[in-house]
Scaffold this motif. Structure first.
Motif, PDB file in Angstrom:
ATOM      1  N   ILE A 145       0.888  -1.161   0.000  1.00 44.37           N
ATOM      2  CA  ILE A 145       0.000   0.000   0.000  1.00 44.37           C
ATOM      3  C   ILE A 145       0.927   1.212   0.000  1.00 44.37           C
ATOM      4  N   ASP A 146       1.135   1.799  -1.162  1.00 48.75           N
ATOM      5  CA  ASP A 146       2.131   2.863  -1.291  1.00 48.75           C
ATOM      6  C   ASP A 146       1.574   4.113  -1.961  1.00 48.75           C
ATOM      7  N   LEU A 147       0.267   4.142  -2.211  1.00 55.06           N
ATOM      8  CA  LEU A 147      -0.405   5.286  -2.823  1.00 55.06           C
ATOM      9  C   LEU A 147       0.199   5.624  -4.188  1.00 55.06           C
ATOM     10  N   ASN A 148       0.548   4.559  -4.935  1.00 48.82           N
ATOM     11  CA  ASN A 148       1.087   4.810  -6.279  1.00 48.82           C
ATOM     12  C   ASN A 148       0.018   5.361  -7.219  1.00 48.82           C
ATOM     13  N   GLN A 149      -1.254   5.289  -6.809  1.00 51.13           N
ATOM     14  CA  GLN A 149      -2.297   5.953  -7.593  1.00 51.13           C
ATOM     15  C   GLN A 149      -1.979   7.442  -7.749  1.00 51.13           C
ATOM     16  N   LEU A 150      -1.322   8.005  -6.740  1.00 52.31           N
ATOM     17  CA  LEU A 150      -0.955   9.413  -6.746  1.00 52.31           C
ATOM     18  C   LEU A 150       0.503   9.620  -7.145  1.00 52.31           C
ATOM     19  N   TYR A 151       1.399   8.796  -6.582  1.00 54.46           N
ATOM     20  CA  TYR A 151       2.832   9.039  -6.733  1.00 54.46           C
ATOM     21  C   TYR A 151       3.492   8.239  -7.856  1.00 54.46           C
ATOM     22  N   GLY A 152       2.825   7.227  -8.376  1.00 60.08           N
ATOM     23  CA  GLY A 152       3.414   6.407  -9.419  1.00 60.08           C
ATOM     24  C   GLY A 152       4.183   5.225  -8.856  1.00 60.08           C
ATOM     25  N   LEU A 153       4.511   4.290  -9.735  1.00 57.14           N
ATOM     26  CA  LEU A 153       5.192   3.062  -9.335  1.00 57.14           C
ATOM     27  C   LEU A 153       6.708   3.194  -9.307  1.00 57.14           C
ATOM     28  N   THR A 154       7.251   4.213  -9.971  1.00 60.91           N
ATOM     29  CA  THR A 154       8.706   4.349 -10.086  1.00 60.91           C
ATOM     30  C   THR A 154       9.143   5.763  -9.737  1.00 60.91           C
ATOM     31  N   PRO A 155      10.404   5.931  -9.315  1.00 62.81           N
ATOM     32  CA  PRO A 155      10.913   7.273  -9.024  1.00 62.81           C
ATOM     33  C   PRO A 155      10.848   8.209 -10.235  1.00 62.81           C
ATOM     34  N   THR A 156      10.979   7.657 -11.436  1.00 60.83           N
ATOM     35  CA  THR A 156      10.924   8.485 -12.639  1.00 60.83           C
ATOM     36  C   THR A 156       9.545   9.118 -12.803  1.00 60.83           C
ATOM     37  N   VAL A 157       8.504   8.331 -12.572  1.00 66.25           N
ATOM     38  CA  VAL A 157       7.141   8.861 -12.662  1.00 66.25           C
ATOM     39  C   VAL A 157       6.912   9.884 -11.552  1.00 66.25           C
ATOM     40  N   THR A 158       7.349   9.549 -10.336  1.00 68.97           N
ATOM     41  CA  THR A 158       7.179  10.476  -9.219  1.00 68.97           C
ATOM     42  C   THR A 158       7.837  11.822  -9.517  1.00 68.97           C
TER      43      THR A 158
END
Length: 515
Positions: A145-158
């Protein structure tokens, strides 16, 4: 068939204790040390209903290997593979058991907001393969549960979503409210958002692409409910980042961003446990977030999502055929990729609409035809990964094996539909059975579905690294962040502190209010 016979006397006695004697449970809730002790005991007991992780097998192969235990791009599995019967009905025919004909059968307890939240929350970690063609054995999940819906799955997307100033995420103001920035310009993804992706982007009409929002998840624009929740947590992120900046003027952008992200992930976990899970379960005891629950638990192991957990969470029957948005009912198809409705209607009114409308009942014969292809795909995926039968999973979950179609459901239509497709009750697909089986009194879910969800949900939420005793505290979240976490328990708390454009509180409820 009596519930006690269908799930076994020991299971039924436990169910009866947890759903009876309300004055006793109220007394427990009123004594904080006792409530905390009971909370720890019950969570531990519920998780231990099934064998603890790691599961010895995964969808990678038929035997245990180091790679099958550690390569989480393949799903874990609760039971060994069993080849489907040569006489198994065609998934197209099985999907017809899910078809909604006419009016939506309504859930007595859930609102559409519950349906929206269920999809949005689980799509963060129950993610199928993104390659073409798809491999049903594989996933694209971080298993947290990492809230990737908001932050993305990878540092590049973030990185593409950050302003690099004050710990903030990029946003825009539309009609007085804060929303994610637009992803495209003239139908093409902007250069600054090149690392982002949108599921089935090529199928979106060129003229409609400019309404897509730039968000962490490739599914963020899939449905109005998904976009509403991502927008809400975007607002909360930027609100918290600004608050931290006021209290810590010496912090740089990186620390502000990372601390805010930590706070929001735990906020999500808290809402999941204290509102979402408590809504799902029929028990009178109310679970609360307590990091001490898993401090010495033997089930505190690395998360590895299971294929069964992925399949059983496909609650398409929750979605009515017409959805209330902007004060009017709209066909389901009109709310897919319905981003234009958000700034037009406003976030508060949309949450209130979803909280006012009742969701559909989870079960057979209640999926809108627009979503029927997903039911067919789910049955087919269960066959590809060779899931054991529904009856095998009942035995695995500690319930008696069923001996006839009559024992599966009290609904004559369900019994008849199963008998027309399957040779015997032992041949029922896992996916079909969990939706065909009658729920227990007061429950939203069938017994097998309830058990697997309870075990997997608690064990995977409580093993989040942010809840570790060495991590959870003001050093990680700041005293300000701890205050935010401690005073937040429901989505309505987050919503109404993020509606600067309105002057009254809006409802955000997963439980339907009876008039």
């Amino acid at each position: 068939m009596k519930p006690s016979a269908r799930i076994g006397w020991r299971n039924y006695l436990e169910f009866w204790v947890l759903t009876s004697g309300e004055p006793v449970w109220q007394l427990i809730r009123g004594i904080p040390p006792l409530h905390a002790a009971v909370n720890r005991f019950l969570v531990d007991r519920l998780v231990m209903k099934l064998p603890i992780r790691p599961n010895p097998l995964s969808t990678m192969g038929r035997y245990t290997s180091w790679e099958s235990l550690t390569n989480r791009s393949f799903d874990s599995r609760h039971l060994p593979p069993v080849p489907p019967s040569k006489s198994a009905p065609d998934p197209v025919d099985v999907a017809e058991l899910f078809r909604r004909d006419g009016e939506t059968v309504l859930c007595p307890r859930s609102t559409v907001l519950f349906a929206y939240f269920a999809q949005w929350f689980t799509d963060g970690f129950l993610r199928g393969d993104v390659n073409i063609p798809r491999d049903p054995r594989k996933n694209s999940s971080n298993h947290e549960i990492d809230l990737n819906q908001l932050y993305g799955l990878t540092p590049t997307v973030t990185a593409a979503l950050r302003t690099r100033s004050g710990g903030l995420l990029k946003s825009q103001v539309l009609n007085g409210g804060e929303f994610p920035p637009y992803l495209c310009e003239l139908g093409r993804i902007k250069d600054e958002f090149a690392p982002l992706s949108v599921i089935r982007f090529d199928d979106i009409p060129f003229g409609a692409r400019d309404a897509l929002f730039a968000c962490g998840s490739d599914r963020a624009n899939l449905h109005i409910g998904f976009t509403m929740l991502t927008t809400l947590f975007l607002r909360e992120h930027n609100r918290v980042a600004r608050l931290l900046a006021e209290h810590h003027p010496d912090w740089d952008d990186e620390r502000l961003f990372q601390t805010t992200r930590n706070i929001l992930v735990v906020l999500l976990i808290k809402i999941v446990l204290e509102e979402y899970i408590n809504h799902i379960t029929p028990t009178l005891f109310q679970v609360v977030l307590d990091p001490a629950v898993s401090r010495t638990a033997v089930w505190h192991r690395t998360n590895h999502m299971a294929i069964e957990f992925n399949l059983l969470y496909r609650w398409h029957s929750l979605i009515p055929s017409a959805l209330l948005a902007g004060g009017q009912e709209r066909p389901l198809a009109d709310t897919l990729a319905g981003n234009r409705l958000l700034p037009e209607c406003g976030l508060g009114p949309l949450f209130e609409d979803a909280s006012t409308q009742r969701a559909g009942r989870i079960g057979l014969f209640n999926t809108d035809p627009v979503l029927l292809h997903v039911e067919e795909q789910s049955v087919a995926e269960g066959r590809v990964v060779e899931l054991a039968s529904f009856n095998d999973y009942r035995a695995y979950c500690g319930f008696p094996r069923l001996k006839s179609f009559a024992e599966v459901s009290s609904d004559p239509r369900v019994r008849r539909g199963l008998a027309e497709l399957y040779a015997s009750v032992d041949d029922i697909d896992f996916y079909t059975g969990i939706f065909a089986e009658d729920p227990l009194p007061g429950s939203l879910l069938s017994p097998v579905m309830q058990r697997i969800i309870t075990v997997d949900a608690f064990s995977q939420a409580y093993t989040n690294p942010l809840l570790s005793p060495q991590v959870y505290g003001p050093d990680t979240f700041s005293p300000t962040g701890m205050g935010i976490i401690e005073t937040t328990a429901r989505l309505s708390d987050v919503l109404n502190r993020n509606l600067p454009e309105v002057t009254r509180p809006y409802r955000a409820r997963m439980t339907h209010e009876r008039s």
